[in-house]
Design an enzyme around this catalytic site. Structure first.
Site, PDB file in Angstrom:
ATOM      1  NE  ARG A 109      -2.939  -0.549   2.956  1.00  0.00           N
ATOM      2  CZ  ARG A 109      -3.912  -1.081   3.680  1.00  0.00           C
ATOM      3  NH1 ARG A 109      -5.123  -0.619   3.600  1.00  0.00           N
ATOM      4  NH2 ARG A 109      -3.663  -2.068   4.511  1.00  0.00           N
ATOM      5  CE  LYS A 111       3.243 -20.736   9.545  1.00  0.00           C
ATOM      6  NZ  LYS A 111       4.202 -20.058  10.404  1.00  0.00           N
ATOM      7  CG  HIS A 144      10.205 -21.785   6.478  1.00  0.00           C
ATOM      8  ND1 HIS A 144       9.248 -21.416   7.376  1.00  0.00           N
ATOM      9  CD2 HIS A 144      11.359 -21.845   7.179  1.00  0.00           C
ATOM     10  CE1 HIS A 144       9.805 -21.245   8.562  1.00  0.00           C
ATOM     11  NE2 HIS A 144      11.093 -21.500   8.477  1.00  0.00           N
ATOM     12  CE  LYS A 176      13.771 -24.660   8.923  1.00  0.00           C
ATOM     13  NZ  LYS A 176      14.648 -23.530   9.167  1.00  0.00           N
ATOM     14  CD  GLU A 232      11.043 -19.721  16.781  1.00  0.00           C
ATOM     15  OE1 GLU A 232      11.477 -18.892  15.983  1.00  0.00           O
ATOM     16  OE2 GLU A 232       9.842 -19.868  17.034  1.00  0.00           O
ATOM     17  CG  ASP A 235       3.801 -18.926  14.288  1.00  0.00           C
ATOM     18  OD1 ASP A 235       3.655 -18.452  13.142  1.00  0.00           O
ATOM     19  OD2 ASP A 235       4.877 -18.841  14.930  1.00  0.00           O
ATOM     20  CG  HIS A 264       6.899 -24.868  10.710  1.00  0.00           C
ATOM     21  ND1 HIS A 264       6.689 -24.683   9.368  1.00  0.00           N
ATOM     22  CD2 HIS A 264       7.090 -23.619  11.222  1.00  0.00           C
ATOM     23  CE1 HIS A 264       6.769 -23.389   9.077  1.00  0.00           C
ATOM     24  NE2 HIS A 264       7.003 -22.725  10.185  1.00  0.00           N
ATOM     25  CE  LYS A 290       7.310 -17.071  17.890  1.00  0.00           C
ATOM     26  NZ  LYS A 290       8.366 -17.333  16.899  1.00  0.00           N
TER      27      LYS A 290
END
Ligand code: BG6
Length: 472
Positions: free
Chosen positions: A39, A137, A167, A171, A205, A224, A229, A329
């Site tokens: 935008r 995703k 993704h 890998k 992570e 998520d 995954h 996380k």
């Protein structure tokens, strides 16, 4: 290639650096052009400057040089538009007049916009039979919304032209899982309930939600990470050998695993899942705030940033084998790994047990390591675990491993969908995840806190304890 969401993190952080590398390595067709769409009213030069800044930060210093960038920037253009306005798609169609017939539309936007974008593309006559569409995703936020998105896309693009990205499938080590299982005679006979005690899939992570609070607070770790995954990793570990290495055969086998997952719902969630949220703590010696203190996150948010759950696959091969899927996380370490724990030997001759474990590490380093019991040197028969360790980067003496997006973008361009999720797979994954989300809503409202920089909520050990044979 048209990238919707061209000023977003995904485009600037992942897609453009991956395209830069493909350009640098001579893998893009001379005529390939990249048009970023968003935008913000930006001139081409301003967008190129923004892209350059972000790519410089992502690409290794030794791989970035001004001449290569210049060549790449010549492929790169920007078009300001509002993707919720159909009139803007007519402008886009005019802009594309005379450009090559084959277009790839990459929807690096929120999934709630997918349906509208696809409809607008069709109305503007931009969805010709040569065009392809790539979706990021998570596809929707529930089975119902995923079905609606898939149906809307299916009206415009047939399935062979739809590329749903996960993704993790790009890998190298994830693809190596298939090589390990189906190209080595050693493992497959043992790869079943009779010999495997349990499997752990950990994707941890150290990062928090960074500047994605607004998205993440709606999604949480389940949508998520687990829905895509972790379930994809589970499929690759558990699937039967496909008859051929092609898109349909591989995806048929993955789908069968998802369909065999034992449902978890209602009160089961208390027994088979742990839901956590990070509190303030320390990562690498630095104080970091609690989740609810992050930017764009509700300060009484009950979104989970950690999930552990017991997945059971009700089929001949896996009956009775617990698969623990864990992701979080702000954990103590960044690591993605699959741990296959084999059963102990039937009769113990020596003191000292365990090992019998295969570790497949995806991150931070790509390693496959077989942990065996061996005799410690010296008198007596004292056994200790040792490792047969294979570092994949070293084994192939490659200076740089491809980023997942490089591989996947090239596959899109070449039209190979083996490493992308098919419509029925995505829906089967949601069909398993939805009742867990519902169960949490009814029976597990508040996530368990864990300090940032820790190993997750203390309830995790209890989950293992309840479902592992020895309770370890
Ligand atoms: C993304 C998630 O799909 O994967 C992020 O949206 C997460 O929240 C990321 O950080 C992890 O990917 P990787 O490749 O760093 O393990």
């Amino acid at each position: 290639m048209l990238v919707f969401g061209g000023t977003g993190d995904l485009a600037l952080h992942k897609l453009l650096p991956a395209l830069y590398y493909l350009h640098r390595d001579g893998r893009l067709h001379a005529q390939t052009r990249i048009l970023a769409l968003a935008r913000q009213p930006l001139e081409r030069a301003a967008y190129q400057a923004l892209a350059e800044r972000r790519c410089r930060a992502q690409v290794a210093r030794a791989d970035f040089d001004a001449a290569t960038w210049q060549g790449f920037a010549e492929r790169l253009d920007y078009f300001a538009m509002d993707i919720e306005q159909s009139a803007d798609f007519s402008r886009l169609a005019r802009r594309l007049e005379g450009s090559p017939a084959q277009q790839v539309y990459y929807l690096a936007t929120a999934p709630r916009l997918f349906e509208a974008v696809v409809e607008h593309l069709a109305i503007a006559g931009l969805a010709g039979p040569q065009s392809r569409i790539v979706l990021e995703k998570p596809l929707g936020h529930s089975l119902e919304s995923a079905r609606a998105i898939n149906a809307a896309i299916g009206k415009v693009f047939d399935e062979s032209r739809v590329f749903r990205i996960d993704h993790y499938l790009g890998k190298e080590t994830v693809q190596n899982l298939m090589a390990l299982r189906f190209a080595n005679a050693l493992f497959e006979p043992l790869w079943r309930a009779g010999h495997i005690d349990h499997v752990r899939i950990n994707v941890y992570e150290t990062l928090g939600v960074e500047n994605r609070g607004a998205y993440y607070d709606q999604a949480g770790a389940m949508r998520d990470m687990v829905q895509n995954h972790l379930l994809q990793l589970l499929c690759l570990v558990a699937m039967e050998a496909p008859a051929r290495f092609d898109a349909e055969a591989v995806r048929d086998e993955k789908l069968r695993v998802l369909q065999a997952l034992k449902p978890i719902g209602g009160l089961d969630v208390r027994d088979k899942t742990v839901r956590g949220q990070y509190a303030a703590g320390k990562i690498g010696g630095q104080e970091v705030p609690a989740y609810w203190f992050e930017k764009n996150v509700d300060n009484d948010s009950d979104t989970e940033t950690f999930v552990a759950l017991l997945a059971e696959i009700d089929n001949w091969r896996w009956a009775g084998v617990p698969f623990f899927l864990c992701t979080g996380k702000r954990m103590a370490r960044k690591t993605s790994e699959i741990v296959i724990q084999f059963k102990p030997v039937p009769h113990r001759l020596f003191n000292g047990g365990e090992a019998n474990r295969l570790l497949i590490r995806l991150q931070p380093e790509e390693r496959i390591s077989l942990q065996l019991m061996a005799k410690a040197p010296g008198k007596g028969m004292r056994l200790e675990p040792v490792e047969l360790d294979l570092n994949l980067a070293q084994a192939f003496q490659q200076k740089r491993r491809w980023d997942a997006y490089e591989r996947l973008l090239l596959d899109v361009i070449e039209g190979d969908s083996t490493l992308f999720m098919r419509r029925d797979e995505v829906e089967a994954a949601w069909a398993w995840v939805d009742p867990i989300l519902q169960g949490w809503h009814e029976h597990y409202q508040s996530p368990r806190p864990y300090p940032a920089g820790s190993d997750g909520p203390e309830q995790l050990q209890a989950l293992f304890g309840r479902h592992l044979r020895g309770g370890s």
